[in-house]
Design a protein around this motif. Structure first.
Motif, PDB file in Angstrom:
ATOM      1  N   HIS A  66       0.790  -1.233   0.000  1.00  0.00           N
ATOM      2  CA  HIS A  66       0.000   0.000   0.000  1.00  0.00           C
ATOM      3  C   HIS A  66       0.825   1.287   0.000  1.00  0.00           C
ATOM      4  O   HIS A  66       0.278   2.360   0.239  1.00  0.00           O
ATOM      5  CB  HIS A  66      -0.973  -0.011   1.176  1.00  0.00           C
ATOM      6  CG  HIS A  66      -1.993  -1.098   1.067  1.00  0.00           C
ATOM      7  ND1 HIS A  66      -3.023  -1.055   0.150  1.00  0.00           N
ATOM      8  CD2 HIS A  66      -2.115  -2.278   1.720  1.00  0.00           C
ATOM      9  CE1 HIS A  66      -3.749  -2.156   0.259  1.00  0.00           C
ATOM     10  NE2 HIS A  66      -3.218  -2.915   1.199  1.00  0.00           N
ATOM     11  N   SER A 120      -6.488   3.681   3.287  1.00  0.00           N
ATOM     12  CA  SER A 120      -7.564   4.597   2.898  1.00  0.00           C
ATOM     13  C   SER A 120      -7.761   5.677   3.961  1.00  0.00           C
ATOM     14  O   SER A 120      -7.941   6.860   3.635  1.00  0.00           O
ATOM     15  CB  SER A 120      -8.863   3.821   2.685  1.00  0.00           C
ATOM     16  OG  SER A 120      -8.742   2.907   1.611  1.00  0.00           O
ATOM     17  N   GLU A 121      -7.731   5.282   5.221  1.00  0.00           N
ATOM     18  CA  GLU A 121      -7.884   6.248   6.311  1.00  0.00           C
ATOM     19  C   GLU A 121      -6.730   7.254   6.311  1.00  0.00           C
ATOM     20  O   GLU A 121      -6.931   8.452   6.525  1.00  0.00           O
ATOM     21  CB  GLU A 121      -7.923   5.518   7.657  1.00  0.00           C
ATOM     22  CG  GLU A 121      -9.173   4.675   7.876  1.00  0.00           C
ATOM     23  CD  GLU A 121      -9.115   3.907   9.182  1.00  0.00           C
ATOM     24  OE1 GLU A 121      -8.027   3.828   9.781  1.00  0.00           O
ATOM     25  OE2 GLU A 121     -10.162   3.372   9.601  1.00  0.00           O
ATOM     26  N   ALA A 125      -4.844   8.187   3.753  1.00  0.00           N
ATOM     27  CA  ALA A 125      -4.960   9.093   2.608  1.00  0.00           C
ATOM     28  C   ALA A 125      -5.961  10.208   2.888  1.00  0.00           C
ATOM     29  O   ALA A 125      -5.769  11.352   2.462  1.00  0.00           O
ATOM     30  CB  ALA A 125      -5.365   8.310   1.368  1.00  0.00           C
ATOM     31  N   ARG A 126      -7.031   9.891   3.620  1.00  0.00           N
ATOM     32  CA  ARG A 126      -8.017  10.917   3.965  1.00  0.00           C
ATOM     33  C   ARG A 126      -7.504  11.850   5.051  1.00  0.00           C
ATOM     34  O   ARG A 126      -7.739  13.059   5.005  1.00  0.00           O
ATOM     35  CB  ARG A 126      -9.321  10.256   4.429  1.00  0.00           C
ATOM     36  CG  ARG A 126     -10.093   9.543   3.344  1.00  0.00           C
ATOM     37  CD  ARG A 126     -11.499   9.210   3.804  1.00  0.00           C
ATOM     38  NE  ARG A 126     -11.509   8.325   4.962  1.00  0.00           N
ATOM     39  CZ  ARG A 126     -11.551   7.009   4.898  1.00  0.00           C
ATOM     40  NH1 ARG A 126     -11.583   6.405   3.709  1.00  0.00           N
ATOM     41  NH2 ARG A 126     -11.581   6.270   5.992  1.00  0.00           N
ATOM     42  N   PRO A 174      -3.708  14.489   3.425  1.00  0.00           N
ATOM     43  CA  PRO A 174      -3.767  14.641   1.959  1.00  0.00           C
ATOM     44  C   PRO A 174      -2.394  14.635   1.287  1.00  0.00           C
ATOM     45  O   PRO A 174      -2.271  14.174   0.144  1.00  0.00           O
ATOM     46  CB  PRO A 174      -4.472  15.986   1.780  1.00  0.00           C
ATOM     47  CG  PRO A 174      -5.309  16.136   3.023  1.00  0.00           C
ATOM     48  CD  PRO A 174      -4.497  15.519   4.115  1.00  0.00           C
ATOM     49  N   ARG A 181      -1.458  11.225  -0.116  1.00  0.00           N
ATOM     50  CA  ARG A 181      -2.346  10.509  -1.040  1.00  0.00           C
ATOM     51  C   ARG A 181      -1.622   9.971  -2.261  1.00  0.00           C
ATOM     52  O   ARG A 181      -1.842   8.841  -2.686  1.00  0.00           O
ATOM     53  CB  ARG A 181      -3.486  11.431  -1.476  1.00  0.00           C
ATOM     54  CG  ARG A 181      -4.524  11.690  -0.400  1.00  0.00           C
ATOM     55  CD  ARG A 181      -5.585  12.656  -0.875  1.00  0.00           C
ATOM     56  NE  ARG A 181      -6.524  12.977   0.196  1.00  0.00           N
ATOM     57  CZ  ARG A 181      -7.446  13.917   0.111  1.00  0.00           C
ATOM     58  NH1 ARG A 181      -7.552  14.642  -1.013  1.00  0.00           N
ATOM     59  NH2 ARG A 181      -8.257  14.161   1.119  1.00  0.00           N
ATOM     60  N   ARG A 182      -0.730  10.786  -2.837  1.00  0.00           N
ATOM     61  CA  ARG A 182      -0.066  10.356  -4.064  1.00  0.00           C
ATOM     62  C   ARG A 182       0.957   9.251  -3.817  1.00  0.00           C
ATOM     63  O   ARG A 182       1.443   8.622  -4.781  1.00  0.00           O
ATOM     64  CB  ARG A 182       0.636  11.549  -4.706  1.00  0.00           C
ATOM     65  CG  ARG A 182       1.743  12.157  -3.856  1.00  0.00           C
ATOM     66  CD  ARG A 182       2.356  13.367  -4.540  1.00  0.00           C
ATOM     67  NE  ARG A 182       3.445  13.945  -3.739  1.00  0.00           N
ATOM     68  CZ  ARG A 182       4.129  15.014  -4.087  1.00  0.00           C
ATOM     69  NH1 ARG A 182       3.851  15.621  -5.224  1.00  0.00           N
ATOM     70  NH2 ARG A 182       5.101  15.464  -3.311  1.00  0.00           N
ATOM     71  N   LEU A 235       0.386   6.632  -1.648  1.00  0.00           N
ATOM     72  CA  LEU A 235      -0.289   5.471  -1.102  1.00  0.00           C
ATOM     73  C   LEU A 235      -1.085   4.737  -2.175  1.00  0.00           C
ATOM     74  O   LEU A 235      -1.509   5.325  -3.172  1.00  0.00           O
ATOM     75  CB  LEU A 235      -1.223   5.884   0.041  1.00  0.00           C
ATOM     76  CG  LEU A 235      -0.570   6.536   1.249  1.00  0.00           C
ATOM     77  CD1 LEU A 235      -1.651   7.042   2.217  1.00  0.00           C
ATOM     78  CD2 LEU A 235       0.365   5.563   1.965  1.00  0.00           C
ATOM     79  N   PRO A 282      -4.318   2.812  -1.698  1.00  0.00           N
ATOM     80  CA  PRO A 282      -5.427   2.330  -0.841  1.00  0.00           C
ATOM     81  C   PRO A 282      -6.097   1.097  -1.428  1.00  0.00           C
ATOM     82  O   PRO A 282      -6.031   0.857  -2.626  1.00  0.00           O
ATOM     83  CB  PRO A 282      -6.387   3.530  -0.791  1.00  0.00           C
ATOM     84  CG  PRO A 282      -5.552   4.705  -1.148  1.00  0.00           C
ATOM     85  CD  PRO A 282      -4.539   4.191  -2.130  1.00  0.00           C
TER      86      PRO A 282
END
Length: 299
Positions: A73, A284-285, A287-288, A291, A294-295, A297, A299
């Motif tokens: 991940h 997922s958690e 990434a939220r 921010p 995010r790029r 990971l 998820p």
């Protein structure tokens, strides 16, 4: 003799041409032996991120979600290091100096950012000598110290509420870790720390699965007696070989030892399927919650 003269003309032709056009062609200077080429400037250097995992057996490799998280991940720009250890609490992890190893890792440098994901609670519960902590005082105080130390080391702390166990009573998940999850939430609010509410998300997922389907997340298959008993909506002790007439709840303090858990069925630890399932949930958690990650990971 004419043949020799012709060869001499051919050899001298490039130099004659150079003299006629006036252009100077200088060969590149040789690199001195042992001297490395010039390194790229700081502005063009590869920018890597580091994620460090801290916690107990539900986070460590081979029995928790951490190994799958690091393996599947994160992108290659992320160095993912799982320093979780089975059977540890917020108190014992520090007492045995595992936290010092983590701090040394945070301070080692070389990364544009270091995130430290911290999840405890299972072994802070009562009944575990040398590990249990007081829920009202010690547990939140220990979490605050982890946050303060992480920030002092130049890293970014992220607190995670403890992964739920998978025990049921009359069709309802018995989320015995909810008070510890509430304590984590309170500390994150007080100290402005990113929160991954794994307890809430995992509890909702397990409740939706039901007791029998949730058994597929364990390290091993349950006995036929344990599996059949769960059809009633109430789980019985994980190591039961013959279903008792009256369901017996599991004593988690006695079956969650210090150190690596044995590969056997229980309601706490994760096999490959469980690790993959919850590591995706954590990604997922994360990434939220952050921010900027995010790029990096998957998820």
């Amino acid at each position: 003799m004419a043949r020799i003269g012709f060869l001499i003309v051919l050899l001298l032709a490039p130099f004659v041409a150079l003299a006629q056009d006036g252009t100077s062609h200088t060969a590149p200077a040789p690199v001195a032996a042992g001297i490395p080429p010039e390194l790229p400037s700081a502005s063009t250097r590869f920018k890597a991120v580091r994620i460090i995992l801290i916690g107990d057996s539900t986070v460590q490799v081979n029995s928790g979600w951490g190994g799958s998280f690091c393996a599947y991940h994160v992108l290659s720009v992320v160095a993912c290091i799982d320093l979780a250890r089975g059977g540890r609490s917020t108190s014992s992890y520090r007492a045995e100096h595992s936290w010092e190893i983590a701090l040394d890792e945070m301070k080692s440098g070389g990364y544009v950012a270091t995130y430290v994901l911290i999840q405890f609670g299972h072994n802070d519960q009562p009944g575990k000598p040398g590990r249990s902590t007081d829920l009202a005082t010690q547990f939140p105080a220990n979490l605050r110290h982890y946050v303060e130390d992480t920030r002092a080391a130049g890293a970014i702390p992220v607190l995670i509420t403890p992964l739920t166990r998978r025990e049921f009573i009359r069709g309802k998940l018995d989320n015995t870790l909810l008070p510890w999850a509430d304590a984590v939430r309170k500390v994150t609010a007080e100290m402005n720390v990113p929160l991954l509410d794994l307890n809430a998300d995992s509890a909702a997922a397990i409740q939706a699965m039901g007791p029998q389907t949730a058994m597929s997340l364990a390290q091993a298959q349950p006995s036929a007696e344990v599996f059949d008993a769960a059809a009633s909506g109430t789980t019985i002790a994980a190591q039961t070989g013959a279903a008792p007439r009256t369901p017996v709840m599991q004593d988690n303090a006695s079956v969650e030892p210090q150190g690596d858990p044995k590969r056997a069925f229980d309601y706490t630890h994760l096999g490959v399927t469980g690790a993959d399932y919850f590591s995706q949930m954590v990604a997922s958690e994360l990434a939220r919650a952050i921010p900027a990650l995010r790029r990096d990971l998957l998820p």
